[in-house]
Scaffold this active site. Structure first.
Site, PDB file in Angstrom:
ATOM      1  N   GLU A 260       0.784  -1.172  -0.010  1.00  0.00           N
ATOM      2  CA  GLU A 260       0.062  -0.046   0.144  1.00  0.00           C
ATOM      3  C   GLU A 260       0.882   1.441   0.022  1.00  0.00           C
ATOM      4  OE1 GLU A 260      -0.216  -2.744   1.907  1.00  0.00           O
ATOM      5  OE2 GLU A 260      -2.018  -2.942   2.887  1.00  0.00           O
TER       6      GLU A 260
ATOM      7  N   THR B  33      16.320 -41.185  -0.238  1.00  0.00           N
ATOM      8  CA  THR B  33      16.565 -40.434  -1.477  1.00  0.00           C
ATOM      9  C   THR B  33      17.644 -39.772  -1.623  1.00  0.00           C
ATOM     10  OG1 THR B  33      14.016 -39.631  -1.362  1.00  0.00           O
ATOM     11  CG2 THR B  33      15.532 -38.299  -2.424  1.00  0.00           C
TER      12      THR B  33
ATOM     13  N   LEU C 214      19.185 -30.564  -3.966  1.00  0.00           N
ATOM     14  CA  LEU C 214      17.990 -29.857  -3.254  1.00  0.00           C
ATOM     15  C   LEU C 214      18.226 -28.191  -3.330  1.00  0.00           C
ATOM     16  CD1 LEU C 214      17.311 -31.993  -0.259  1.00  0.00           C
ATOM     17  CD2 LEU C 214      16.313 -32.484  -2.484  1.00  0.00           C
TER      18      LEU C 214
ATOM     19  N   ARG D 232      17.365 -23.930  -9.197  1.00  0.00           N
ATOM     20  CA  ARG D 232      18.137 -23.778 -10.326  1.00  0.00           C
ATOM     21  C   ARG D 232      17.127 -23.252 -11.431  1.00  0.00           C
ATOM     22  NH1 ARG D 232      19.845 -28.492  -8.663  1.00  0.00           N
ATOM     23  NH2 ARG D 232      18.542 -29.885 -10.294  1.00  0.00           N
TER      24      ARG D 232
ATOM     25  N   GLU E  76       9.862 -33.688  -0.875  1.00  0.00           N
ATOM     26  CA  GLU E  76      10.280 -34.274  -2.157  1.00  0.00           C
ATOM     27  C   GLU E  76      10.867 -35.513  -1.814  1.00  0.00           C
ATOM     28  OE1 GLU E  76      12.228 -32.312  -5.403  1.00  0.00           O
ATOM     29  OE2 GLU E  76      11.488 -30.523  -4.905  1.00  0.00           O
TER      30      GLU E  76
END
Length: 363
Positions: free
Chosen positions: A47, A191, A199, A202, A291
């Site tokens: 604002e 993982t 992680l 990019r 993920e």
């Protein structure tokens, strides 16, 4: 005009946390006088930015803002003061402030001082813009997104664990844009062992995007300290969540690499996700992107039910195989009535791949 204010607000994606994204437009006679958005936490709100750009042209004009103006002193002065000083005659608000301690304060303050105040214009869109902030400010926990990519038959990888790449370039660019917008990203030990990910974010351009906090679930601190996710040069800061009483030598080895080790309670033999969310909330992290693989997906979706949004990418490929990992692991439902019900919110195509966006439905 509110649609223009929403477009302004989205320019702050990934940069305003723990504050919301907000956009504002000053208009007079149906013509845009000025625009503004909240660029990052600690800087002027949308604002005053738009009003400063309008200057004297704001007198008698209309201010459109996606979120109810604040009426309290924070790191910046209250926006209601700038609005009153500007001389605008009318304020059109998209969404009310979800903060239970200040909800309605800004709109009421302005109306009591003679301004024409309208609320709820494109209200649903304005609320959806700030789902991260809304969840955090009302519960003290981050908004949780479970993201996975699978083949058409629901496989995360081949029977040998090979998963590069399940989806194509457009889907992966979408994910990096998402990483830029969240505060933290979470994966499990499996993982890290299978993919050795960095992680990081990019994105094209010189900036490349903002790297989120990297969180790894490693209950027994058994991962090699040489993993890329532990490299301080490969991305954002890293935190390892483990079980109680971790081995001191392992903790010191990780801390030597700049990694924080956080012991947490266990649930079904692994780190309890609910406790992790509470800790992230205390650190003012408003969003968490999971993920991980099949087991973390099972924990987040079926066992602890902490997910707010599901993003499943499907590639036009079929792997097959009894041992190839599927989207969601764990024991699974015994009967169909035990299945997690979801509402499909959106389906979109990204190159050759398809993205299904859904939200879990409460019992």
């Amino acid at each position: 005009m509110m649609a223009l204010a929403l477009a302004e607000a989205r320019k702050g994606w990934g940069r305003t946390s723990p504050n919301p994204m907000v956009g504002a437009v000053v208009a007079d006679g149906g013509r845009v006088v000025s625009k503004g958005f909240h660029a990052r936490a600690g800087t002027p709100h949308a604002e005053p930015v738009a009003l400063d750009r309008a200057g004297d042209r704001a007198r008698g004009a209309v201010l459109y803002v996606t979120l109810e103006p604040c009426n309290h002193q924070g790191r910046t002065p209250p926006c209601t003061a700038a609005i009153l000083a500007s001389g605008v005659r009318r304020v059109v608000i998209g969404a009310r402030d979800p903060n239970p301690h200040v909800r309605g304060g800004g709109a009421g303050f302005l109306a009591e001082r003679g301004l024409d105040v309208v609320t709820g214009v494109l209200g649903r869109e304005c609320e959806e813009l700030n789902v991260f902030f809304n969840k955090f400010i009302t519960t003290g926990r981050p908004y949780v997104i479970v993201k996975s990519a699978a083949t058409l038959d629901g496989k995360l990888a081949t029977r040998e664990g090979h998963s590069r790449w399940v989806t194509g370039d457009k889907a992966r660019r979408f994910v990096h844009r998402l990483r830029h917008g969240v505060d933290a990203i979470l994966v499990g030990r499996g993982t890290v062992l299978a993919d050795d990910p960095s992680l990081n974010t990019r994105l094209p351009g010189r900036a490349g995007g903002i790297d989120p906090l990297r969180i790894v679930l490693d209950t027994r601190l058994s991962l090699p300290v040489t993993a890329r996710v532990f490299d301080p040069e490969s991305g954002g800061p890293t935190l390892v969540a483990c079980g109680p009483g971790p081995d001191g030598a392992r903790v010191r080895a990780l801390e030597k690499r700049g990694v924080e080790v956080l012991p947490l309670p266990l649930c079904r033999g692994r780190v309890e996700l609910a406790s992790l969310l509470d800790e992230m909330g205390r650190r003012r992290k408003t969003s968490l992107l999971i993920e991980g693989g099949a087991e973390i997906n099972a924990a987040a979706l079926v066992e602890e039910k902490i997910a707010d949004r599901i993003l499943f990418f499907f590639a036009p490929k079929i792997i097959g195989g009894r041992t190839a990992p599927t989207l969601v692991g764990g024991l699974g439902a015994a009967v169909m009535d035990e299945a997690l019900r979801v509402e499909i919110l959106k389906v979109r195509r990204l190159g050759d791949d398809w993205l299904f966006e859904a939200r879990p439905l409460s019992d």
